[in-house]
Scaffold this active site. Structure first.
Site, PDB file in Angstrom:
ATOM      1  N   LYS A  22      54.474  54.763  11.086  1.00  0.00           N
ATOM      2  CA  LYS A  22      53.206  54.963  11.793  1.00  0.00           C
ATOM      3  C   LYS A  22      52.988  56.435  12.108  1.00  0.00           C
ATOM      4  O   LYS A  22      51.915  56.997  11.873  1.00  0.00           O
ATOM      5  CB  LYS A  22      53.206  54.158  13.092  1.00  0.00           C
ATOM      6  CG  LYS A  22      52.107  54.539  14.087  1.00  0.00           C
ATOM      7  CD  LYS A  22      52.350  53.872  15.429  1.00  0.00           C
ATOM      8  CE  LYS A  22      51.307  54.265  16.469  1.00  0.00           C
ATOM      9  NZ  LYS A  22      51.409  55.684  16.895  1.00  0.00           N
ATOM     10  N   ASN A  23      54.015  57.089  12.660  1.00  0.00           N
ATOM     11  CA  ASN A  23      53.850  58.462  13.124  1.00  0.00           C
ATOM     12  C   ASN A  23      53.797  59.478  11.987  1.00  0.00           C
ATOM     13  O   ASN A  23      53.439  60.632  12.210  1.00  0.00           O
ATOM     14  CB  ASN A  23      54.971  58.830  14.100  1.00  0.00           C
ATOM     15  CG  ASN A  23      54.872  58.063  15.402  1.00  0.00           C
ATOM     16  OD1 ASN A  23      53.783  57.631  15.794  1.00  0.00           O
ATOM     17  ND2 ASN A  23      55.982  57.857  16.070  1.00  0.00           N
ATOM     18  N   ARG A  92      45.137  57.673  20.334  1.00  0.00           N
ATOM     19  CA  ARG A  92      45.479  59.020  20.754  1.00  0.00           C
ATOM     20  C   ARG A  92      45.624  59.965  19.562  1.00  0.00           C
ATOM     21  O   ARG A  92      45.203  61.119  19.603  1.00  0.00           O
ATOM     22  CB  ARG A  92      46.796  58.973  21.547  1.00  0.00           C
ATOM     23  CG  ARG A  92      47.337  60.336  21.957  1.00  0.00           C
ATOM     24  CD  ARG A  92      46.514  60.941  23.064  1.00  0.00           C
ATOM     25  NE  ARG A  92      46.904  62.301  23.354  1.00  0.00           N
ATOM     26  CZ  ARG A  92      46.351  63.045  24.295  1.00  0.00           C
ATOM     27  NH1 ARG A  92      45.395  62.542  25.036  1.00  0.00           N
ATOM     28  NH2 ARG A  92      46.733  64.284  24.495  1.00  0.00           N
ATOM     29  N   CYS A 116      47.413  54.302  24.108  1.00  0.00           N
ATOM     30  CA  CYS A 116      48.192  53.738  25.213  1.00  0.00           C
ATOM     31  C   CYS A 116      48.136  54.648  26.425  1.00  0.00           C
ATOM     32  O   CYS A 116      48.203  55.872  26.308  1.00  0.00           O
ATOM     33  CB  CYS A 116      49.646  53.539  24.778  1.00  0.00           C
ATOM     34  SG  CYS A 116      49.859  52.337  23.467  1.00  0.00           S
ATOM     35  N   ARG A 121      48.375  63.358  28.803  1.00  0.00           N
ATOM     36  CA  ARG A 121      48.863  63.975  27.565  1.00  0.00           C
ATOM     37  C   ARG A 121      47.790  64.953  27.099  1.00  0.00           C
ATOM     38  O   ARG A 121      47.051  64.699  26.160  1.00  0.00           O
ATOM     39  CB  ARG A 121      49.146  62.904  26.501  1.00  0.00           C
ATOM     40  CG  ARG A 121      50.326  62.035  26.851  1.00  0.00           C
ATOM     41  CD  ARG A 121      50.634  61.062  25.727  1.00  0.00           C
ATOM     42  NE  ARG A 121      49.702  59.964  25.708  1.00  0.00           N
ATOM     43  CZ  ARG A 121      49.680  59.026  24.754  1.00  0.00           C
ATOM     44  NH1 ARG A 121      50.529  59.079  23.753  1.00  0.00           N
ATOM     45  NH2 ARG A 121      48.817  58.035  24.794  1.00  0.00           N
ATOM     46  N   PRO A 122      47.678  66.099  27.817  1.00  0.00           N
ATOM     47  CA  PRO A 122      46.572  67.004  27.542  1.00  0.00           C
ATOM     48  C   PRO A 122      46.659  67.600  26.150  1.00  0.00           C
ATOM     49  O   PRO A 122      47.736  67.719  25.563  1.00  0.00           O
ATOM     50  CB  PRO A 122      46.747  68.092  28.616  1.00  0.00           C
ATOM     51  CG  PRO A 122      48.203  68.042  28.983  1.00  0.00           C
ATOM     52  CD  PRO A 122      48.594  66.601  28.856  1.00  0.00           C
ATOM     53  N   ASP A 304      59.867  56.932  22.429  1.00  0.00           N
ATOM     54  CA  ASP A 304      59.314  55.692  21.888  1.00  0.00           C
ATOM     55  C   ASP A 304      60.343  54.562  21.826  1.00  0.00           C
ATOM     56  O   ASP A 304      59.970  53.389  21.749  1.00  0.00           O
ATOM     57  CB  ASP A 304      58.751  55.935  20.478  1.00  0.00           C
ATOM     58  CG  ASP A 304      57.376  56.565  20.503  1.00  0.00           C
ATOM     59  OD1 ASP A 304      56.811  56.720  21.598  1.00  0.00           O
ATOM     60  OD2 ASP A 304      56.859  56.898  19.418  1.00  0.00           O
ATOM     61  N   ARG A 396      49.271  47.906  16.898  1.00  0.00           N
ATOM     62  CA  ARG A 396      48.950  49.301  16.605  1.00  0.00           C
ATOM     63  C   ARG A 396      50.076  49.972  15.816  1.00  0.00           C
ATOM     64  O   ARG A 396      49.821  50.921  15.063  1.00  0.00           O
ATOM     65  CB  ARG A 396      48.711  50.088  17.896  1.00  0.00           C
ATOM     66  CG  ARG A 396      47.388  49.792  18.596  1.00  0.00           C
ATOM     67  CD  ARG A 396      47.155  50.786  19.736  1.00  0.00           C
ATOM     68  NE  ARG A 396      47.344  52.127  19.240  1.00  0.00           N
ATOM     69  CZ  ARG A 396      48.075  53.060  19.864  1.00  0.00           C
ATOM     70  NH1 ARG A 396      48.697  52.774  20.999  1.00  0.00           N
ATOM     71  NH2 ARG A 396      48.186  54.271  19.350  1.00  0.00           N
TER      72      ARG A 396
END
Length: 416
Positions: A22-23, A92, A116, A121-122, A304, A396
């Protein structure tokens, strides 16, 4: 709304291939927007975030097609520079399209990304980095308006090894004139996968996997065929499920080199780890607690995996202290574990997990992606029946998690 019904108490046995990452696939899909042609992306997981990324590409004017686990992205003539608030709110990771859009179109408009709720999480690191490269960015009414002016090759030092900021800089600089260095770059294997994909398209990027990445911009990129790396977080999820439930599983395509710290923890918990061909996990007794776990950027223990490890530790012998350094709301799932009889005490960013012999099945709700996976693991090793609701979060990041676990002997079904 779909849910998962789980009857716990079964050992897990069998072999399978882990889904594509996924990442890794999400920035790769963003990178496909940099060329004007066709990319074929193999080992693409069929997960909700991939479908969202495809929506973004379609909004930008590309054509996408996902058949089995192969995604075809055709960007011929695409000219979009804006992602709708509706799509941005789903994921995100949608912010990583910013670098690719700016590179291709010279301007971009995006809103605050969703996903999520793990705490603030700027995107400040993304913004500051792009501004140093010559991008003018203004925030108005919840949107970022970005315009690429004169490109300024630079030595960028990230104040934190942000994965997303590293990816956005790579995407923006890949097709520019000049050379840029990223200092204190994120070192995750997914960064290496993005570099390899970009280079397959004709980019000149070196150093991914270390804390210094060198990007020499090229004039043009072209389409290619590329296979996404296996998902190390999904592999860790199934490895920890076997550790909690007992059994013998073989993940034939897993990359053990991406999971060294997780595998070390599994061995400390008493699992037998064999990594000659793929990754094999064998467990024949109750897991043992480990003294202390602290989440850190790669190659440290991944945030994670922390919720899934915590679920496993709820039935371990002994007590573990966990320190979560990445996301302040990462423990939202803990209340649901407590409903199942877990002994977990939260104090700020720390958790104390006192293992119990057995959890009890209960109706629980996923609060985020990895917290949802943690509840699935808890249900697998609990006495009685559990129902996990709000599994859209789980979808997701996991491709048919219930089918994988059922193939290993777990008693788990999806209910619609």
């Amino acid at each position: 709304m779909d849910s998962l019904r789980i009857c716990g108490g079964r050992r897990l046995n069998g072999k399978f291939n882990v889904q594509g990452s996924k990442n890794a696939v999400l920035p790769i899909l963003a990178a496909a927007y940099l060329q004007d042609g066709c990319c074929i992306i193999e080992n693409c997981p069929r997960i909700a975030d991939v479908f969202t990324a495809a929506e973004i590409l379609e909004e930008l004017g590309a054509k996408t097609s996902l058949k089995e686990n192969t995604m075809i992205v055709d960007t011929t003539g695409a000219s979009g520079c804006e992602i709708s608030d509706r799509v941005m709110g789903k994921m995100r990771s949608s912010v990583m399209f910013l670098g690719a859009i700016l590179n291709r179109m010279g301007c971009a408009k995006i809103s605050r990304p969703g996903g999520c709720d793990l705490g603030p999480r700027p995107v400040d690191i993304h913004v500051r980095s792009l501004e140093k490269l010559g991008v003018r960015i203004s925030a108005q009414q919840g949107y970022l308006y970005c315009k690429a002016e004169e490109y300024l090759p630079s030595v960028l030092t990230l104040i934190f090894p942000s994965v997303g900021a590293t990816e956005n800089v790579m995407l923006y600089c890949a097709k520019q004139k000049g050379e840029t260095l990223i200092i204190n770059a994120a070192r995750e294997p997914e960064i290496v996968d993005l570099q390899n994909f970009l280079n397959q398209m004709g980019a000149d990027i070196r150093g991914a996997g270390s804390d210094v990445i060198r990007i020499r911009g090229v004039e043009k990129l072209h389409g290619c065929t590329y296979a996404v790396m296996p998902d190390r977080i999904a592999a860790a999820t199934y490895a920890l499920s076997c550790t909690a439930c007992g059994g013998d599983i073989l993940m034939e395509n897993a990359e053990s080199g991406h999971m060294r710290i997780v595998l070390s923890v599994l061995e400390d918990m008493g699992a037998e780890v064999l990594a000659d061909e793929g990754l094999r996990i064998k467990m024949n007794h109750r897991p043992k607690a480990v003294e202390m776990i602290k989440t850190l950027p790669y190659p440290g223990f991944p945030t994670d995996v922390q919720p899934i490890l915590t679920a496993c530790l709820t039935c371990a012998e002994g007590t573990t202290v966990i320190s979560e350094t990445m996301f302040e709301n990462r423990y939202k799932y803990a209340e649901e574990l407590i409903r199942m009889g877990a002994d977990v005490t939260i104090d700020g960013r720390s958790a104390v997990v006192r293992g119990r012999n057995k959890l009890q099945g209960a109706a629980v709700q996923a609060t985020d992606l990895r917290g949802g996976a943690a509840l699935v693991l808890a249900g697998l090793c609990a006495d009685g029946e559990s129902t996990v609701q709000h599994i859209g979060y789980i979808d997701r990041g996991y491709e048919a998690i219930e089918k994988v676990l059922a193939s290993l002997g777990g008693n788990i079904q999806r209910r619609t």
